[in-house]
Structure formats: structure tokens, C-alpha cells
Design an enzyme around this catalytic site. Structure first.
Site, PDB file in Angstrom:
ATOM      1  N   ASP A 173      47.789  36.097  47.732  1.00 14.82           N
ATOM      2  CA  ASP A 173      49.066  35.617  48.128  1.00 14.82           C
ATOM      3  C   ASP A 173      49.205  33.934  47.353  1.00 14.82           C
ATOM      4  O   ASP A 173      50.287  33.342  48.029  1.00 14.82           O
ATOM      5  CB  ASP A 173      48.632  34.662  49.718  1.00 14.82           C
ATOM      6  CG  ASP A 173      47.286  33.463  49.995  1.00 14.82           C
ATOM      7  OD1 ASP A 173      46.450  34.118  48.939  1.00 14.82           O
ATOM      8  OD2 ASP A 173      47.171  32.774  50.626  1.00 14.82           O
TER       9      ASP A 173
ATOM     10  N   TYR B 199      44.466  32.629  37.880  1.00 16.45           N
ATOM     11  CA  TYR B 199      44.280  34.349  39.147  1.00 16.45           C
ATOM     12  C   TYR B 199      45.628  33.984  39.779  1.00 16.45           C
ATOM     13  O   TYR B 199      45.730  35.515  39.520  1.00 16.45           O
ATOM     14  CB  TYR B 199      43.464  33.273  40.122  1.00 16.45           C
ATOM     15  CG  TYR B 199      43.226  34.443  41.205  1.00 16.45           C
ATOM     16  CD1 TYR B 199      42.778  35.070  40.901  1.00 16.45           C
ATOM     17  CD2 TYR B 199      43.856  34.117  42.616  1.00 16.45           C
ATOM     18  CE1 TYR B 199      42.365  36.363  42.335  1.00 16.45           C
ATOM     19  CE2 TYR B 199      43.967  34.749  43.685  1.00 16.45           C
ATOM     20  CZ  TYR B 199      42.721  36.097  43.419  1.00 16.45           C
ATOM     21  OH  TYR B 199      43.056  36.557  44.594  1.00 16.45           O
TER      22      TYR B 199
ATOM     23  N   GLN C 225      33.659  41.937  49.568  1.00 14.16           N
ATOM     24  CA  GLN C 225      33.636  41.583  50.608  1.00 14.16           C
ATOM     25  C   GLN C 225      34.956  42.790  51.127  1.00 14.16           C
ATOM     26  O   GLN C 225      33.872  43.560  51.911  1.00 14.16           O
ATOM     27  CB  GLN C 225      34.740  40.072  51.451  1.00 14.16           C
ATOM     28  CG  GLN C 225      33.961  39.027  50.223  1.00 14.16           C
ATOM     29  CD  GLN C 225      35.396  38.042  51.497  1.00 14.16           C
ATOM     30  OE1 GLN C 225      34.655  37.462  52.884  1.00 14.16           O
ATOM     31  NE2 GLN C 225      36.267  37.147  50.536  1.00 14.16           N
TER      32      GLN C 225
ATOM     33  N   TYR D 182      38.605  40.228  39.866  1.00 17.62           N
ATOM     34  CA  TYR D 182      38.277  38.720  39.179  1.00 17.62           C
ATOM     35  C   TYR D 182      38.915  37.971  40.619  1.00 17.62           C
ATOM     36  O   TYR D 182      39.865  36.858  40.237  1.00 17.62           O
ATOM     37  CB  TYR D 182      39.031  38.124  37.623  1.00 17.62           C
ATOM     38  CG  TYR D 182      37.771  37.025  37.297  1.00 17.62           C
ATOM     39  CD1 TYR D 182      37.262  37.257  36.096  1.00 17.62           C
ATOM     40  CD2 TYR D 182      38.428  35.726  37.925  1.00 17.62           C
ATOM     41  CE1 TYR D 182      36.785  36.130  35.562  1.00 17.62           C
ATOM     42  CE2 TYR D 182      37.841  34.738  37.109  1.00 17.62           C
ATOM     43  CZ  TYR D 182      37.296  34.871  35.638  1.00 17.62           C
ATOM     44  OH  TYR D 182      36.560  34.000  35.572  1.00 17.62           O
TER      45      TYR D 182
ATOM     46  N   LYS E  28      46.958  38.270  39.221  1.00 11.29           N
ATOM     47  CA  LYS E  28      47.471  39.282  39.970  1.00 11.29           C
ATOM     48  C   LYS E  28      48.432  39.659  40.074  1.00 11.29           C
ATOM     49  O   LYS E  28      49.244  40.507  40.984  1.00 11.29           O
ATOM     50  CB  LYS E  28      47.066  38.584  41.181  1.00 11.29           C
ATOM     51  CG  LYS E  28      45.379  38.093  41.324  1.00 11.29           C
ATOM     52  CD  LYS E  28      44.792  39.501  41.484  1.00 11.29           C
ATOM     53  CE  LYS E  28      44.590  40.144  43.220  1.00 11.29           C
ATOM     54  NZ  LYS E  28      43.335  41.143  42.807  1.00 11.29           N
TER      55      LYS E  28
ATOM     56  N   ASP F  92      33.507  49.609  34.409  1.00 12.18           N
ATOM     57  CA  ASP F  92      33.880  47.981  34.139  1.00 12.18           C
ATOM     58  C   ASP F  92      34.760  47.567  33.991  1.00 12.18           C
ATOM     59  O   ASP F  92      36.067  48.576  33.063  1.00 12.18           O
ATOM     60  CB  ASP F  92      33.019  46.975  32.915  1.00 12.18           C
ATOM     61  CG  ASP F  92      33.513  45.892  32.274  1.00 12.18           C
ATOM     62  OD1 ASP F  92      34.326  45.641  33.097  1.00 12.18           O
ATOM     63  OD2 ASP F  92      33.210  45.700  31.003  1.00 12.18           O
TER      64      ASP F  92
HETATM   65  N1  LIG Z   1      38.822  36.814  48.694  1.00  9.64           N
HETATM   66  C1  LIG Z   1      39.901  36.342  49.283  1.00  9.64           C
HETATM   67  O1  LIG Z   1      40.220  35.035  50.233  1.00  9.64           O
HETATM   68  C2  LIG Z   1      40.743  36.519  48.704  1.00  9.64           C
HETATM   69  C3  LIG Z   1      42.553  36.359  49.038  1.00  9.64           C
HETATM   70  C4  LIG Z   1      43.177  37.002  48.664  1.00  9.64           C
HETATM   71  C5  LIG Z   1      43.252  38.132  47.536  1.00  9.64           C
HETATM   72  N2  LIG Z   1      42.330  38.855  47.816  1.00  9.64           N
HETATM   73  C6  LIG Z   1      42.144  39.806  46.726  1.00  9.64           C
HETATM   74  O2  LIG Z   1      40.930  40.481  47.639  1.00  9.64           O
HETATM   75  C7  LIG Z   1      40.493  41.656  47.227  1.00  9.64           C
HETATM   76  C8  LIG Z   1      39.015  42.140  47.206  1.00  9.64           C
HETATM   77  O3  LIG Z   1      38.859  40.340  46.901  1.00  9.64           O
HETATM   78  P1  LIG Z   1      37.061  39.970  47.740  1.00  9.64           P
HETATM   79  O4  LIG Z   1      37.016  38.652  48.413  1.00  9.64           O
HETATM   80  O5  LIG Z   1      36.729  41.626  48.772  1.00  9.64           O
HETATM   81  O6  LIG Z   1      36.085  39.687  46.879  1.00  9.64           O
HETATM   82  P2  LIG Z   1      35.005  39.596  46.235  1.00  9.64           P
HETATM   83  O7  LIG Z   1      33.936  39.886  47.556  1.00  9.64           O
HETATM   84  O8  LIG Z   1      34.216  38.477  45.124  1.00  9.64           O
HETATM   85  O9  LIG Z   1      34.428  41.315  45.684  1.00  9.64           O
HETATM   86  C9  LIG Z   1      35.073  41.373  43.896  1.00  9.64           C
HETATM   87  C10 LIG Z   1      34.671  43.016  43.398  1.00  9.64           C
HETATM   88  O10 LIG Z   1      35.845  43.002  42.219  1.00  9.64           O
HETATM   89  C11 LIG Z   1      34.131  43.232  41.637  1.00  9.64           C
HETATM   90  N3  LIG Z   1      34.154  43.577  40.275  1.00  9.64           N
HETATM   91  C12 LIG Z   1      34.580  42.084  39.342  1.00  9.64           C
HETATM   92  N4  LIG Z   1      34.637  42.015  38.245  1.00  9.64           N
HETATM   93  C13 LIG Z   1      35.001  43.700  38.231  1.00  9.64           C
HETATM   94  C14 LIG Z   1      34.538  43.725  36.244  1.00  9.64           C
HETATM   95  N5  LIG Z   1      34.856  43.864  35.696  1.00  9.64           N
HETATM   96  N6  LIG Z   1      34.369  45.786  36.556  1.00  9.64           N
HETATM   97  C15 LIG Z   1      34.247  46.182  38.290  1.00  9.64           C
HETATM   98  N7  LIG Z   1      34.316  45.644  39.063  1.00  9.64           N
HETATM   99  C16 LIG Z   1      34.743  44.147  38.482  1.00  9.64           C
HETATM  100  C17 LIG Z   1      33.581  42.504  41.717  1.00  9.64           C
HETATM  101  O11 LIG Z   1      31.620  43.250  41.616  1.00  9.64           O
HETATM  102  P3  LIG Z   1      30.438  42.475  41.452  1.00  9.64           P
HETATM  103  O12 LIG Z   1      30.149  42.351  42.465  1.00  9.64           O
HETATM  104  O13 LIG Z   1      29.380  44.167  40.375  1.00  9.64           O
HETATM  105  O14 LIG Z   1      31.004  41.524  40.581  1.00  9.64           O
HETATM  106  C18 LIG Z   1      33.271  42.351  43.458  1.00  9.64           C
HETATM  107  O15 LIG Z   1      32.459  44.069  43.971  1.00  9.64           O
HETATM  108  C19 LIG Z   1      40.812  41.099  45.699  1.00  9.64           C
HETATM  109  O16 LIG Z   1      42.074  42.131  44.744  1.00  9.64           O
HETATM  110  C20 LIG Z   1      41.354  39.813  45.574  1.00  9.64           C
HETATM  111  O17 LIG Z   1      42.261  39.721  44.623  1.00  9.64           O
HETATM  112  C21 LIG Z   1      40.753  37.742  47.822  1.00  9.64           C
END
Ligand SMILES: NC(=O)c1ccc[n+]([C@@H]2O[C@H](COP(=O)([O-])OP(=O)(O)OC[C@H]3O[C@@H](n4cnc5c(N)ncnc54)[C@H](OP(=O)(O)O)[C@@H]3O)[C@@H](O)[C@H]2O)c1
Length: 296
Positions: A101, A124, A10, A60, A128, A35
Site C-alpha cells: 500500500d 521503500y 511473515q 527489504y 516496491k 540473495d
Molecule cells: N509487513 C507489512 O506490513 C507489509 C505491508 C505491505 C506489504 N508487504 C509486503 O509483503 C511481502 C512480505 O512481507 P513480510 O511482512 O512477510 O516481510 P518480512 O517478515 O520482513 O520478511 C521479509 C523476507 O524477505 C527476506 N529477505 C530480505 N532480504 C533478502 C535478501 N537479500 N535475499 C533473500 N531474501 C531476503 C527475508 O529473509 P531474511 O529473514 O533471511 O532476511 C524474509 O524472509 C513483502 O513484499 C512486503 O513488501 C508487507
């Protein structure tokens, strides 16, 4: 070159959509090309490119699944940021790292600031937090953006789930006793892209830990109601939202009851304030409905 991890996620996709704000080209390798679970894969990639900065938006993020996949969650969320930060330290380049958060327990009654003690309730959150700590301990020029409740027209998120459920049901039961700060992936991307040029060009630019969410706070149930209102106003489906307690919706991983983040430090040091979360919701719902051909 700037390296962006998580380019298919996202936040990563939103950064790629707006990368024209950068003067340098952005490399966004897939998880097969780089990876994050494999240290050797990371170092091979880093050694074969001449990088000027890294944005680590890869993670993750499957919060419940992580409870039974500790080793992999730890490799991606803790060890990979450590490796990236070490590279940044040695090569004197800046790092923007995204965190969460869920590093907090939720016991505080007001919003959390950057000085508050962390106490994650889940694998998680713990992995993090270890990633943040590794980045800070590396001594590289890093800015960590802790965000929350991320939504976008891409991938999986709460707003998309609510739009889909409204098409299938007349009533949706939603947790009403967890408080947080919704954040548009696009809004967060814009912050990262505003900050990065300054980190690149000004060695005195502020660094460290920053909370970064849309302005305001809500519960999942209230967020769902805002999604329904936005959908209805655009000619999409709408359902009644019924409040339930966290106890009525058991999940594998524990979530904080309160993970509201105060973004005062981001405003003070960077002059950045994100728009109200309600505006973000309207925009995301409109984009989701548009993609599904549901709008009037
Ligand atoms: N989503 C939320 O509500 C939320 C809330 C707080 C903080 N965050 C933080 O915001 C950041 C972005 O989150 P997001 O919502 O954009 O996450 P997301 O949509 O789940 O995307 C995760 C990304 O990480 C990649 N990834 C996962 N495993 C990997 C690996 N082994 N090697 C390389 N890439 C890998 C995925 O690639 P693939 O598609 O190839 O697996 C994808 O591009 C993260 O740090 C997350 O912890 C998110």
C-alpha cells in the site's frame, strides 16, 4: 518445483505452513542460499533448478532503515523482481509477486483501487513500485498482490508489538490519523495458494495488479484497541490506548495518511473476499499469547 522467496518472513512462513494446498513441492531457500540483493546469486539459483512457478514474498521491509539504504532496498525490491520476472517470461512460468500500500501518497479521501495513480512517499514505497513496474513490463504471466499492515504470530509486526507493550506499560500512545487495511499473513498466503494452481493450469486465468487485504479499515490506534480487547478477553495483558497524531511520532520515512485498499477487483475476478480484519486480530493475538504462555 515452486520457488518461494522470503520463506522466513511473515508471509513466506504462512505460505510454507499451508503449502499442502499445492500439488508441487516448494523450495524456500534462505537469503544466504538465494540473495535477492545479488543478481548473480539469483540467476545461479534459477539456473540450477527446474521451476514451475515463483512466489516472491522476499523484500527489504525495514521502511525507516530503507531511507538510508537506498541501493540495497532498490536491489532487493526493484531489481530482484525484475530478474525473477524475466526468468518467468523466458521459461513461460507464472509469478506471484507481493507488493504494498505504500506505493500511494495517501492524499485520496477514499480507498485506493488498482487504477489510482501511485505516488510513494518513501524509499521503500518507491523501490516496491519499481519492482511492480518491472514485473508488469516483463510481460510474464504475473499476478501482483498489493497488501497492507501485515500481521502474524511470526517476525515483527504491529500486533506483536502491542501485545508486548501491554505487558510493560499501562498506557500506549498510538497514531490515530493514519488509515489502512490490516491483513493477516495467513489470509494473504491462502489467497496466493488459491490463485497459484489456477495460474499454473489455466493460461486464461486473470493476471495483473490486485489489492488484497482483510475486509474493513481502521487506524493504528483503533487496531491497537482491538488488540487490547482480544488480549484481555483471552486473559492476557491490556493497556489504555491514547490517540496521538502522526506529527507526535516522527519517523525517518513518511507514511501515507490513508492507504486503505479496495479489494473489489479481487472479488470480481477471483471471487475472493478476505474475512474482517477484527477476526484476524483475534486469531493472531491468541497465537501470540499462546506462544508466550499467557493465555488462561
Ligand atoms: N509487513 C507489512 O506490513 C507489509 C505491508 C505491505 C506489504 N508487504 C509486503 O509483503 C511481502 C512480505 O512481507 P513480510 O511482512 O512477510 O516481510 P518480512 O517478515 O520482513 O520478511 C521479509 C523476507 O524477505 C527476506 N529477505 C530480505 N532480504 C533478502 C535478501 N537479500 N535475499 C533473500 N531474501 C531476503 C527475508 O529473509 P531474511 O529473514 O533471511 O532476511 C524474509 O524472509 C513483502 O513484499 C512486503 O513488501 C508487507
Amino acid at each position: 518445483m515452486i520457488l518461494l522467496t522470503g520463506g522466513s518472513g511473515q508471509v513466506g512462513r504462512s505460505i510454507l505452513d499451508h503449502q499442502s494446498a499445492l500439488s508441487l513441492p516448494c523450495l524456500a531457500p534462505s537469503s544466504r542460499e538465494l540473495d535477492l540483493a545479488d543478481r548473480q546469486s539469483i540467476t545461479d539459483y534459477l539456473e540450477s533448478h527446474k521451476l514451475r512457478a515463483i512466489i516472491n514474498a522476499g523484500a527489504y521491509t525495514a521502511v525507516d532503515q530503507a531511507e538510508n539504504d537506498i541501493e540495497r532496498a532498490s536491489a532487493i525490491n526493484s531489481d530482484a523482481p525484475a530478474t525473477l520476472a524475466q526468468y518467468c517470461k523466458v521459461n513461460l512460468i507464472p509469478l506471484i509477486h507481493i507488493s504494498t500500500d505504500y506505493v500511494f501518497s495517501g492524499d485520496k479521501s477514499t480507498s485506493y483501487d488498482e487504477h489510482d495513480a501511485t505516488h510513494p512517499l518513501s524509499v521503500y514505497g518507491r523501490t516496491k513500485l519499481a519492482g511492480e513496474q518491472a514485473v508488469l513490463a516483463s510481460g510474464c504471466r504475473a499476478l501482483i498482490l498489493r497488501t497492507a499492515w501485515v500481521a502474524s504470530p511470526f517476525g515483527k509486526n504491529f500486533i506483536k508489538t502491542m501485545v508486548r507493550l501491554a505487558q510493560e506499560r499501562g498506557e500506549i500512545r498510538v497514531v490515530a490519523d493514519q488509515y489502512g487495511s490490516p491483513t493477516g499473513a495467513k489470509d494473504l498466503a491462502e489467497v496466493a495458494l488459491t490463485i497459484l494452481p489456477q495460474l499454473l493450469n489455466n493460461h486464461a486465468a486473470p493476471q495483473g495488479l490486485y489489492h488484497c487485504t482483510n475486509t474493513g479499515e481502521t487506524t493504528w490506534a483503533q487496531l491497537a484497541r482491538a488488540v487490547m480487547a482480544a488480549s484481555a478477553s483471552l486473559g492476557g495483558s491490556s493497556a489504555s490506548i491514547v490517540d496521538i497524531a502522526t506529527a507526535d511520532y516522527p519517523t525517518t520515512a513518511k507514511r501515507p495518511h490513508n492507504s486503505r485498499l479496495s479489494c473489489v477487483k479481487l472479488q470480481r475476478d477471483w471471487g475472493i473476499t478476505l474475512r474482517p480484519w477484527q477476526d484476524m486480530v483475534k486469531e493472531v493475538v491468541a497465537a501470540v499469547l499462546h506462544e508466550e504462555g499467557q493465555t488462561l
